[in-house]
Design a protein around this motif. Sequence first.
Motif, mmCIF file in Angstrom:
data_model
loop_
_atom_site.group_PDB
_atom_site.id
_atom_site.type_symbol
_atom_site.label_atom_id
_atom_site.label_comp_id
_atom_site.label_asym_id
_atom_site.label_seq_id
_atom_site.Cartn_x
_atom_site.Cartn_y
_atom_site.Cartn_z
ATOM 1 N N LYS A 355 -0.887 131.466 2.532
ATOM 2 C CA LYS A 355 0.084 132.530 2.355
ATOM 3 C C LYS A 355 -0.194 133.285 1.059
ATOM 4 O O LYS A 355 -0.457 132.684 0.021
ATOM 5 C CB LYS A 355 1.500 131.938 2.332
ATOM 6 N N ALA A 356 -0.124 134.609 1.122
ATOM 7 C CA ALA A 356 -0.439 135.450 -0.040
ATOM 8 C C ALA A 356 0.815 135.756 -0.839
ATOM 9 O O ALA A 356 1.879 136.029 -0.282
ATOM 10 C CB ALA A 356 -1.107 136.736 0.401
ATOM 11 N N LEU A 357 0.677 135.701 -2.176
ATOM 12 C CA LEU A 357 1.737 136.123 -3.094
ATOM 13 C C LEU A 357 1.196 137.326 -3.852
ATOM 14 O O LEU A 357 0.202 137.221 -4.578
ATOM 15 C CB LEU A 357 2.095 134.982 -4.053
ATOM 16 N N THR A 358 1.820 138.494 -3.683
ATOM 17 C CA THR A 358 1.305 139.744 -4.245
ATOM 18 C C THR A 358 2.113 140.167 -5.476
ATOM 19 O O THR A 358 3.279 139.796 -5.618
ATOM 20 C CB THR A 358 1.360 140.869 -3.197
ATOM 21 N N PRO A 359 1.539 140.969 -6.348
ATOM 22 C CA PRO A 359 2.258 141.424 -7.549
ATOM 23 C C PRO A 359 3.158 142.615 -7.251
ATOM 24 O O PRO A 359 2.963 143.341 -6.271
ATOM 25 C CB PRO A 359 1.121 141.814 -8.496
ATOM 26 N N ASN A 360 4.113 142.833 -8.122
ATOM 27 C CA ASN A 360 4.962 144.009 -8.048
ATOM 28 C C ASN A 360 4.160 145.243 -8.462
ATOM 29 O O ASN A 360 3.244 145.159 -9.287
ATOM 30 C CB ASN A 360 6.171 143.807 -8.968
ATOM 31 N N ARG A 416 -3.998 139.015 -6.129
ATOM 32 C CA ARG A 416 -3.023 138.193 -5.429
ATOM 33 C C ARG A 416 -3.445 136.734 -5.497
ATOM 34 O O ARG A 416 -4.578 136.424 -5.881
ATOM 35 C CB ARG A 416 -2.873 138.649 -3.962
ATOM 36 N N ILE A 417 -2.538 135.837 -5.156
ATOM 37 C CA ILE A 417 -2.913 134.435 -5.015
ATOM 38 C C ILE A 417 -2.598 133.990 -3.598
ATOM 39 O O ILE A 417 -1.624 134.449 -2.980
ATOM 40 C CB ILE A 417 -2.225 133.516 -6.044
ATOM 41 N N PHE A 418 -3.461 133.096 -3.086
ATOM 42 C CA PHE A 418 -3.288 132.525 -1.762
ATOM 43 C C PHE A 418 -2.967 131.040 -1.915
ATOM 44 O O PHE A 418 -3.620 130.335 -2.697
ATOM 45 C CB PHE A 418 -4.552 132.715 -0.921
ATOM 46 N N ILE A 419 -2.000 130.577 -1.149
ATOM 47 C CA ILE A 419 -1.492 129.216 -1.329
ATOM 48 C C ILE A 419 -1.498 128.482 0.009
ATOM 49 O O ILE A 419 -0.979 129.001 1.013
ATOM 50 C CB ILE A 419 -0.047 129.246 -1.894
ATOM 51 N N ASN A 420 -2.133 127.286 0.025
ATOM 52 C CA ASN A 420 -1.983 126.402 1.178
ATOM 53 C C ASN A 420 -1.602 125.011 0.687
ATOM 54 O O ASN A 420 -1.250 124.839 -0.481
ATOM 55 C CB ASN A 420 -3.246 126.398 2.052
ATOM 56 N N ASP A 421 -1.682 124.014 1.536
ATOM 57 C CA ASP A 421 -1.187 122.684 1.182
ATOM 58 C C ASP A 421 -1.980 122.026 0.061
ATOM 59 O O ASP A 421 -1.427 121.215 -0.695
ATOM 60 C CB ASP A 421 -1.201 121.770 2.413
ATOM 61 N N ASN A 422 -3.275 122.342 -0.082
ATOM 62 C CA ASN A 422 -4.121 121.637 -1.047
ATOM 63 C C ASN A 422 -4.695 122.522 -2.138
ATOM 64 O O ASN A 422 -5.097 122.014 -3.186
ATOM 65 C CB ASN A 422 -5.291 120.947 -0.313
ATOM 66 N N LEU A 475 3.621 139.162 -12.731
ATOM 67 C CA LEU A 475 4.585 140.043 -12.067
ATOM 68 C C LEU A 475 4.664 139.816 -10.557
ATOM 69 O O LEU A 475 4.667 140.759 -9.761
ATOM 70 C CB LEU A 475 4.261 141.517 -12.373
ATOM 71 N N GLY A 476 4.742 138.540 -10.174
ATOM 72 C CA GLY A 476 5.009 138.215 -8.781
ATOM 73 C C GLY A 476 6.487 137.977 -8.555
ATOM 74 O O GLY A 476 7.295 137.972 -9.504
ATOM 75 N N ASN A 477 6.876 137.763 -7.308
ATOM 76 C CA ASN A 477 8.269 137.481 -6.981
ATOM 77 C C ASN A 477 8.687 136.172 -7.641
ATOM 78 O O ASN A 477 8.147 135.111 -7.353
ATOM 79 C CB ASN A 477 8.441 137.403 -5.465
ATOM 80 N N TYR A 478 9.678 136.249 -8.536
ATOM 81 C CA TYR A 478 10.014 135.099 -9.379
ATOM 82 C C TYR A 478 10.661 133.973 -8.582
ATOM 83 O O TYR A 478 10.426 132.796 -8.861
ATOM 84 C CB TYR A 478 10.936 135.543 -10.517
ATOM 85 N N THR A 479 11.443 134.303 -7.570
ATOM 86 C CA THR A 479 12.055 133.261 -6.736
ATOM 87 C C THR A 479 10.982 132.468 -6.000
ATOM 88 O O THR A 479 11.023 131.229 -5.951
ATOM 89 C CB THR A 479 13.029 133.895 -5.733
ATOM 90 N N SER A 480 9.995 133.168 -5.427
ATOM 91 C CA SER A 480 8.893 132.484 -4.727
ATOM 92 C C SER A 480 8.093 131.633 -5.697
ATOM 93 O O SER A 480 7.702 130.502 -5.378
ATOM 94 C CB SER A 480 7.987 133.517 -4.051
ATOM 95 N N ILE A 481 7.837 132.161 -6.905
ATOM 96 C CA ILE A 481 7.081 131.410 -7.905
ATOM 97 C C ILE A 481 7.791 130.109 -8.242
ATOM 98 O O ILE A 481 7.180 129.031 -8.283
ATOM 99 C CB ILE A 481 6.869 132.270 -9.172
ATOM 100 N N LYS A 482 9.105 130.158 -8.475
ATOM 101 C CA LYS A 482 9.854 128.947 -8.841
ATOM 102 C C LYS A 482 9.865 127.938 -7.696
ATOM 103 O O LYS A 482 9.753 126.724 -7.937
ATOM 104 C CB LYS A 482 11.279 129.315 -9.242
ATOM 105 N N ASN A 483 9.965 128.412 -6.459
ATOM 106 C CA ASN A 483 9.947 127.494 -5.315
ATOM 107 C C ASN A 483 8.608 126.775 -5.211
ATOM 108 O O ASN A 483 8.554 125.558 -4.963
ATOM 109 C CB ASN A 483 10.236 128.259 -4.023
ATOM 110 N N TYR A 484 7.517 127.521 -5.401
ATOM 111 C CA TYR A 484 6.196 126.894 -5.351
ATOM 112 C C TYR A 484 6.000 125.916 -6.505
ATOM 113 O O TYR A 484 5.442 124.831 -6.331
ATOM 114 C CB TYR A 484 5.098 127.965 -5.382
#
Length: 500
Positions: A355-360, A416-422, A475-484
């Motif tokens: 899943k991709a996390l994109t900047p503002n 952007r950053i891409f995130i998976n399980d590992n 400058l990514g979505n702060y709620t998503s960052i904290k959850n990750y």
Amino acid sequence: MMQTNFNTPQRQSPIGILVLFFDSFQKIGRAFWPIIIVWAFNSHTMGKFLIFLIAMGIICLIATIAYLRYLNFTFYIDDINNEFIVHEGIINKTITTIQLNKIQQVSIHQNLIQRLISVYAITIDTAGTDKKEGNIKAISHNLALALKSKLLENENVTSTTNQFSKLEDATKEDTSFLKINLISLLKIGFTSNYVKSIGLILTFLLTGFNNLREIHKENIIDGDRIQNYFSNYPAIYAVLIFIAFIFILVFVINVGRTLIKYMGYTVSKQKGSLLISYGLISTQSTILKPEKVQIITVSQNYFQKKLDVIEIKIKQAISDEKQQSKSQIEVPGCNFKEKDEILNLIFKQLPIKGKALTPNFRKLGFSIFLLIILPCFMFYMIGNNIDSSIFDYNLIVFIYAIFVLTILIFAFKNYRIFINDNFIIKQSGAWDIKNEIIEIKKIQALTTSQLFWHKNLNIGTLTMHTAGGNLSFFLGNYTSIKNYVNRWLYEIEISDSNWM
């Protein structure tokens, strides 16, 4: 081959005194080269006999230092405490103790002098300091291989089979799966390191001219002749000629540097690790242990994509971020299939972008303000209030703004950053697209930050701390960052990974 006993203190090869002599000679030369240049240009004021005596005195001093360095340098392995111990020093004696299970990397290499007298250097690196803890400059090839095998023998003390046992076994089981040929090296030489080479060229030219001016020899460069040459052409043509000259020089430097540094580049599998060997004048052989790898950077630009070549940089555990560029291992010129083989061997699986996390978009806006609006504002302020002749360069400013805006747009699009399980994969770059890969279990710490004016916008910054350096995402979505972050902290806490 006869087994070497490393339990008793050993010295380097006697012929290695020559290596130590030239090592001391070049250290003194680098430290005092400005004085040497001044003395060389003014040596006509001194008598030839006096110059000869000074030169002989310096040579005798360096030779004495080299002999004492050889005499006082010993190394051995303490099997009881599992330590590699090095004694060295002439006046200030030092004892370096290295825990065998802390060794990150053991490298065997040769410079030109070492090749001429058939000796090898071996360096031992851990994550404990910002320099090589063990540095043996002159031993035979067989002894270097035996010592490297012995130092890495303890990789897993509890296992029934050592990762590196005897030299004969290691040699027999080497499986070469990557050999970078001349064509691939030429491709990399033509398509990489433009900015670095231009910076080095300009730095060299400016430094050289300043040194000549200091010793009042700047007239060696005929400035009037250069000025007369360029005065025959309009300013725009003069600029184009200079740019063309710089780029031709960059190509020559890049290709020459790549061939000299990486000629004969081979990667072999050696009992689950990678044995990397390369070098034309100065040869190097390095064992890379996959579990010690912290960050892998895979980069490729448009031309390299068309030519099917990829650059890989591998970072292991370090203690000082300033040493990253010196400690990382580079794999130049591999293709897509070979890249996958390397990643699969190191990670035991292929990292897949999740899943991709994109900047503002404010990240792009701030970059435009800092690199385009602010410089252009300063340009026109100077023109209006100080020197109106500067407006003759309006075209250059316009070209600069368009060029930088294009770079910033592409950089923002790729960021952007891409995130998976590992894995976490950070993608960045405008021309050279970099993908920096880290395993979640190897993260040491996580930092989140948010400026007060970003709270209503719900954007913030994430920094991932590893033993190989830090990765930041701005400058990514702060709620998503904290959850990750919460999820990663839990995974790190329960992980039993032994990568140190």
